[in-house]
Design an enzyme around this catalytic site. Structure first.
Site, mmCIF file in Angstrom:
data_model
loop_
_atom_site.group_PDB
_atom_site.id
_atom_site.type_symbol
_atom_site.label_atom_id
_atom_site.label_comp_id
_atom_site.label_asym_id
_atom_site.label_seq_id
_atom_site.Cartn_x
_atom_site.Cartn_y
_atom_site.Cartn_z
ATOM 1 N N ASP A 244 -15.068 -29.107 -92.729
ATOM 2 C CA ASP A 244 -16.223 -28.217 -92.845
ATOM 3 C C ASP A 244 -17.336 -28.600 -91.861
ATOM 4 O O ASP A 244 -17.472 -29.766 -91.500
ATOM 5 C CB ASP A 244 -16.757 -28.274 -94.290
ATOM 6 C CG ASP A 244 -17.692 -27.128 -94.601
ATOM 7 O OD1 ASP A 244 -17.589 -26.068 -93.939
ATOM 8 O OD2 ASP A 244 -18.528 -27.278 -95.502
ATOM 9 N N SER B 71 -10.060 -20.459 -96.354
ATOM 10 C CA SER B 71 -9.935 -20.294 -97.803
ATOM 11 C C SER B 71 -9.777 -18.822 -98.167
ATOM 12 O O SER B 71 -10.105 -17.934 -97.366
ATOM 13 C CB SER B 71 -11.169 -20.867 -98.506
ATOM 14 O OG SER B 71 -12.263 -19.974 -98.386
ATOM 15 N N HIS C 34 -15.616 -23.514 -83.969
ATOM 16 C CA HIS C 34 -14.221 -23.504 -84.446
ATOM 17 C C HIS C 34 -13.283 -24.066 -83.370
ATOM 18 O O HIS C 34 -12.336 -24.789 -83.681
ATOM 19 C CB HIS C 34 -13.805 -22.095 -84.843
ATOM 20 C CG HIS C 34 -14.573 -21.561 -86.024
ATOM 21 N ND1 HIS C 34 -14.765 -22.302 -87.165
ATOM 22 C CD2 HIS C 34 -15.199 -20.375 -86.241
ATOM 23 C CE1 HIS C 34 -15.472 -21.591 -88.033
ATOM 24 N NE2 HIS C 34 -15.753 -20.420 -87.491
ATOM 25 N N LEU D 198 5.190 -37.215 -89.649
ATOM 26 C CA LEU D 198 4.086 -36.741 -90.491
ATOM 27 C C LEU D 198 4.361 -35.339 -91.038
ATOM 28 O O LEU D 198 4.813 -34.458 -90.319
ATOM 29 C CB LEU D 198 2.800 -36.704 -89.645
ATOM 30 C CG LEU D 198 1.576 -36.078 -90.309
ATOM 31 C CD1 LEU D 198 1.027 -37.006 -91.384
ATOM 32 C CD2 LEU D 198 0.491 -35.764 -89.271
HETATM 33 C C1 IPE Z 1 -14.287 -24.625 -97.231
HETATM 34 O O1 IPE Z 1 -15.443 -24.484 -96.468
HETATM 35 C C2 IPE Z 1 -13.128 -23.956 -96.563
HETATM 36 C C3 IPE Z 1 -12.684 -24.576 -95.319
HETATM 37 C C4 IPE Z 1 -13.150 -25.674 -94.786
HETATM 38 C C5 IPE Z 1 -11.597 -23.896 -94.668
HETATM 39 P P1 IPE Z 1 -16.489 -23.312 -96.726
HETATM 40 O O2 IPE Z 1 -17.528 -23.455 -95.685
HETATM 41 O O3 IPE Z 1 -15.792 -22.017 -96.824
HETATM 42 O O4 IPE Z 1 -17.041 -23.699 -98.169
HETATM 43 P P2 IPE Z 1 -18.416 -23.345 -98.866
HETATM 44 O O5 IPE Z 1 -18.647 -21.867 -98.661
HETATM 45 O O6 IPE Z 1 -19.471 -24.174 -98.217
HETATM 46 O O7 IPE Z 1 -18.218 -23.729 -100.302
HETATM 47 C C1 IPE Z 2 -15.289 -24.849 -91.550
HETATM 48 O O1 IPE Z 2 -16.518 -24.722 -90.922
HETATM 49 C C2 IPE Z 2 -14.228 -23.917 -91.000
HETATM 50 C C3 IPE Z 2 -13.920 -22.754 -91.836
HETATM 51 C C4 IPE Z 2 -14.368 -22.547 -93.050
HETATM 52 C C5 IPE Z 2 -13.053 -21.744 -91.258
HETATM 53 P P1 IPE Z 2 -17.516 -23.562 -91.325
HETATM 54 O O2 IPE Z 2 -17.156 -22.338 -90.564
HETATM 55 O O3 IPE Z 2 -17.581 -23.417 -92.796
HETATM 56 O O4 IPE Z 2 -18.897 -24.135 -90.769
HETATM 57 P P2 IPE Z 2 -20.230 -24.337 -91.583
HETATM 58 O O5 IPE Z 2 -19.868 -25.094 -92.825
HETATM 59 O O6 IPE Z 2 -20.774 -22.981 -91.850
HETATM 60 O O7 IPE Z 2 -21.071 -25.159 -90.662
HETATM 61 MG MG MG Z 3 -18.602 -24.345 -94.285
#
Ligand code: IPE
Ligand code: IPE
Ligand code: MG
Length: 231
Positions: free
Chosen positions: A11, A56, A28, A122
Site C-alpha cells: 500500500d 482488492s 503504481h 518460490l
Molecule cells: C489495500 O489497499 C489493497 C491493496 C493494497 C491492493 P487499499 O488502499 O485499497 O486499502 P484502504 O482503502 O486504505 O483500506
Molecule cells: C496500493 O497503493 C496499490 C493498490 C491498491 C492498487 P494505493 O493505490 O492504495 O496508494 P495509496 O494508499 O492511495 O497511497
Molecule cells: Mg491505499
C-alpha cells in the site's frame, strides 16, 4: 522460528507519487519495481510462499482510468517478467475472482499459472480482484454444494475443510503479514488465514519498500512471542 509464508499489503503507491508531485499512476509503476526487487530477494532467502495484495474487490471503486491502467500494467508485467520468473523456478498463482478480469488479462494469468505450476522455487501468489469475504463466501458455496449432493453431513464440516476450500487451499497460513503505508487495518485481506498471523505495519510507502526493510520485518518477527492463546 520457522518462516515459510509472508503476506504483504503493498500500500501507498499513490501517496508516494503525490509526495513527489508525479502523476499518481507513476506510483503504481514504481510499485511494480519494488515487487520485482523483493521477489528476487526472497527467492535468495529461500522463503516458500509470498502472497501479495495487488487489487482488492473494493478497488473497483477507483476511477475507470486508474482501474484500466492497473490492469494494463499487470498484463505488461506478466509478459515482460514471465521469462525471469520461470527461469528462477517461481510458481505464480493468482488469488481472487478471476472471472471478472478483462478476457485478455485473464488468459494471460491462466497461461502463467499453467506454465509455472510445476516449478518448485518460490510460490508467489498475487491477489487480484481479491476479497477475503468473497473468498470465504465462495468456500461456503462449494461446501454447501457437497451437502446438497448428499456427500457431506453439515455436522462433519471442519475448519480444515474451510481452509482447503479457500483460494489458498493447501498452503500454510502466513506467519507474518506486512502492511506498508502505515494503515492499521486488513482491508479485507486473508481474514481467515491470518487468525494468528503476526502483523508488521510500516510507514514506508510501497515503492520505497526495499529488501532491507523486508529483512527488518523478518528480524522483528523473530523477536515475537507467539502464544496462540496459550501461556
Ligand atoms: C489495500 O489497499 C489493497 C491493496 C493494497 C491492493 P487499499 O488502499 O485499497 O486499502 P484502504 O482503502 O486504505 O483500506
Ligand atoms: C496500493 O497503493 C496499490 C493498490 C491498491 C492498487 P494505493 O493505490 O492504495 O496508494 P495509496 O494508499 O492511495 O497511497
Ligand atoms: Mg491505499
Amino acid at each position: 522460528m520457522p518462516l515459510e509464508h509472508v503476506a504483504i499489503i503493498m500500500d501507498g503507491n499513490r501517496r508516494w507519487a503525490d509526495l513527489r508531485r508525479y502523476p499518481r499512476l507513476k506510483g503504481h509503476q514504481e510499485g511494480v519495481k519494488s515487487l520485482k526487487r523483493l521477489v528476487r530477494h526472497v527467492g535468495e532467502r529461500k522463503l516458500k510462499y509470498l502472497t501479495v495484495y495487488a487489487f482488492s474487490s473494493e478497488n473497483w471503486q477507483r476511477t475507470e482510468e486508474e482501474v484500466n491502467y492497473l490492469f494494463e500494467l499487470f498484463g505488461r508485467v506478466l509478459t515482460e517478467e514471465f521469462a525471469e520468473l520461470a527461469e528462477n523456478g517461481v510458481r505464480l498463482t493468482f488469488l481472487g475472482q478471476l472471472a471478472a478480469m478483462p478476457p485478455k488479462l485473464r488468459k494471460s494469468m491462466e497461461n502463467t499459472m499453467q506454465k509455472t505450476a510445476g516449478n518448485t522455487g518460490l510460490s508467489l501468489q498475487v491477489a487480484i480482484n481479491y476479497g477475503a469475504r468473497l473468498e470465504i463466501t465462495d468456500a461456503v458455496k462449494k461446501i454447501a454444494q457437497q451437502v446438497k449432493a448428499g456427500l457431506l453431513d453439515p455436522a462433519d464440516i471442519t475448519e480444515e475443510m474451510i481452509s482447503d476450500n479457500l483460494y489458498t487451499g493447501g498452503m500454510p497460513d502466513p506467519e507474518l503479514l506486512i502492511r506498508t503505508g502505515g494503515e492499521m487495518r486488513l482491508s479485507n485481506y486473508l481474514l481467515w488465514q491470518s487468525a494468528y498471523t503476526e502483523l508488521f505495519v510500516t510507514q514506508t510507502l510501497w515503492p520505497e519498500f526495499s529488501p532491507e526493510h523486508f529483512d527488518q520485518a523478518i528480524a522483528d518477527f523473530a523477536q515475537r512471542n507467539r502464544r496462540w492463546g496459550g501461556d
